[in-house]
Write a protein that holds these residues in place. Structure first.
Motif, PDB file in Angstrom:
ATOM      1  N   CYS A   1      -8.791 -41.333 -23.234  1.00 26.64           N
ATOM      2  CA  CYS A   1      -8.245 -40.646 -22.066  1.00 26.64           C
ATOM      3  C   CYS A   1      -9.268 -39.696 -21.436  1.00 26.64           C
ATOM      4  O   CYS A   1      -9.219 -38.480 -21.688  1.00 26.64           O
ATOM      5  CB  CYS A   1      -6.986 -39.875 -22.482  1.00 26.64           C
ATOM      6  SG  CYS A   1      -6.137 -39.130 -21.088  1.00 26.64           S
TER       7      CYS A   1
ATOM      8  N   LYS B   1      -4.621 -29.764 -13.361  1.00 21.82           N
ATOM      9  CA  LYS B   1      -5.763 -30.680 -13.567  1.00 21.82           C
ATOM     10  C   LYS B   1      -6.955 -29.980 -14.206  1.00 21.82           C
ATOM     11  O   LYS B   1      -7.833 -30.635 -14.761  1.00 21.82           O
ATOM     12  CB  LYS B   1      -6.218 -31.280 -12.227  1.00 21.82           C
ATOM     13  CG  LYS B   1      -5.129 -31.973 -11.441  1.00 21.82           C
ATOM     14  CD  LYS B   1      -4.628 -33.238 -12.133  1.00 21.82           C
ATOM     15  CE  LYS B   1      -3.584 -33.927 -11.280  1.00 21.82           C
ATOM     16  NZ  LYS B   1      -2.395 -34.348 -11.956  1.00 21.82           N
TER      17      LYS B   1
ATOM     18  N   GLN C   1      -9.635 -37.737 -19.116  1.00 21.32           N
ATOM     19  CA  GLN C   1      -9.132 -36.804 -18.099  1.00 21.32           C
ATOM     20  C   GLN C   1      -9.578 -35.407 -18.528  1.00 21.32           C
ATOM     21  O   GLN C   1      -9.308 -34.985 -19.663  1.00 21.32           O
ATOM     22  CB  GLN C   1      -7.607 -36.885 -17.986  1.00 21.32           C
ATOM     23  CG  GLN C   1      -7.118 -38.270 -17.555  1.00 21.32           C
ATOM     24  CD  GLN C   1      -5.674 -38.251 -17.050  1.00 21.32           C
ATOM     25  OE1 GLN C   1      -5.198 -37.276 -16.472  1.00 21.32           O
ATOM     26  NE2 GLN C   1      -4.969 -39.349 -17.255  1.00 21.32           N
TER      27      GLN C   1
END
Ligand SMILES: Cc1cc2nc3c(=O)[nH]c(=O)nc-3n(C[C@H](O)[C@H](O)[C@H](O)COP(=O)(O)O)c2cc1C
Length: 208
Positions: free
Chosen positions: A64, A14, A66
């Motif tokens: 996106c 992550k 992220q």
């Protein structure tokens, strides 16, 4: 690391450090994608590879958000074909004939087998090509792990805007999944030391 060690080591990272991976490692991952088996060998996908910060920033903002996208070394975008037209099919068969010196009879038989799928109205062709694309995602993920490269598969994006950012002709192809490559940030990634959640073997495998 043997293969199983590498698969235990890998996780869907992550947080990455932004450090660039070596071209040689990237090439191994791309070669694994190239060697991925697909139905009839048709490889109905393409992969966009980028380390362009402007493009990655645009993908992050528009499709996106992220964080790992901003921190990766390279971003791979897997695009699946929408159609298998006769030009594509004949190009593939021509290449098979050339490389394997196959007879016309063999090529005709092979074409008929492929057409049984292509002409079957029950089969959703795009979904069929997406399935082939995910095999390549799997191969890339394993190849990354075997090379000590972190890789995060990413499906959580707005496909329409990603297609637009990449200026794809969606009559022909669409982005279906991404893979962020890089190195884990051991200080910032809270997932790093968590155990893997996987079914025990006896719940996953039925031996008959
Ligand atoms: C097709 C696919 C799509 C995924 N999409 C995302 C995603 O958008 N964001 C994310 O953080 N992880 C994503 N993941 C990672 C999974 O959540 C992760 O692989 C799963 O929880 C198992 O954990 P592990 O890979 O760390 O062992 C995706 C994984 C796959 C295979």
């Amino acid at each position: 690391m043997d293969l199983i060690e590498a698969l235990n080591w890998r996780y869907a990272t992550k947080r990455m450090t932004g450090e660039k991976i070596a071209e040689s490692d990237l090439n191994i991952i791309l070669e694994a994608i190239r060697l991925t088996p697909t139905a009839y060998g048709l490889q109905p996908f393409k992969v966009v590879v980028t380390r362009n910060e402007d493009l990655i920033g645009e993908i992050y903002r528009k499709s996106c958000p992220q964080i790992v996208i901003r921190q990766c070394s390279h971003l791979l975008v897997f695009k699946a074909r929408k159609k298998l037209d006769s030009e594509y099919l004949e190009g593939y068969l021509k290449e098979m004939k050339r490389q394997r010196n196959s007879t016309d009879e063999y090529i005709d038989g092979y074409r008929s087998k492929i057409l049984r799928v292509i002409d079957d109205p029950q089969i959703n062709k795009f979904s069929w090509m997406i399935r082939q694309t995910y095999i390549a995602l799997g191969y890339a993920t394993v190849a990354a792990a075997a090379s000590g490269i972190d890789a995060t598969p990413i499906e959580g994006f707005d496909a329409q805007s990603l297609n637009e950012v990449l200026r794809l002709d969606t009559e022909k192809e669409e982005a279906v999944v991404m893979l962020a490559l890089g190195y884990r940030d051991e200080k910032e990634d809270k997932l790093i030391y968590l155990p893997k959640i996987r079914k025990p073997m006896d719940l996953l495998v039925e031996k008959i």
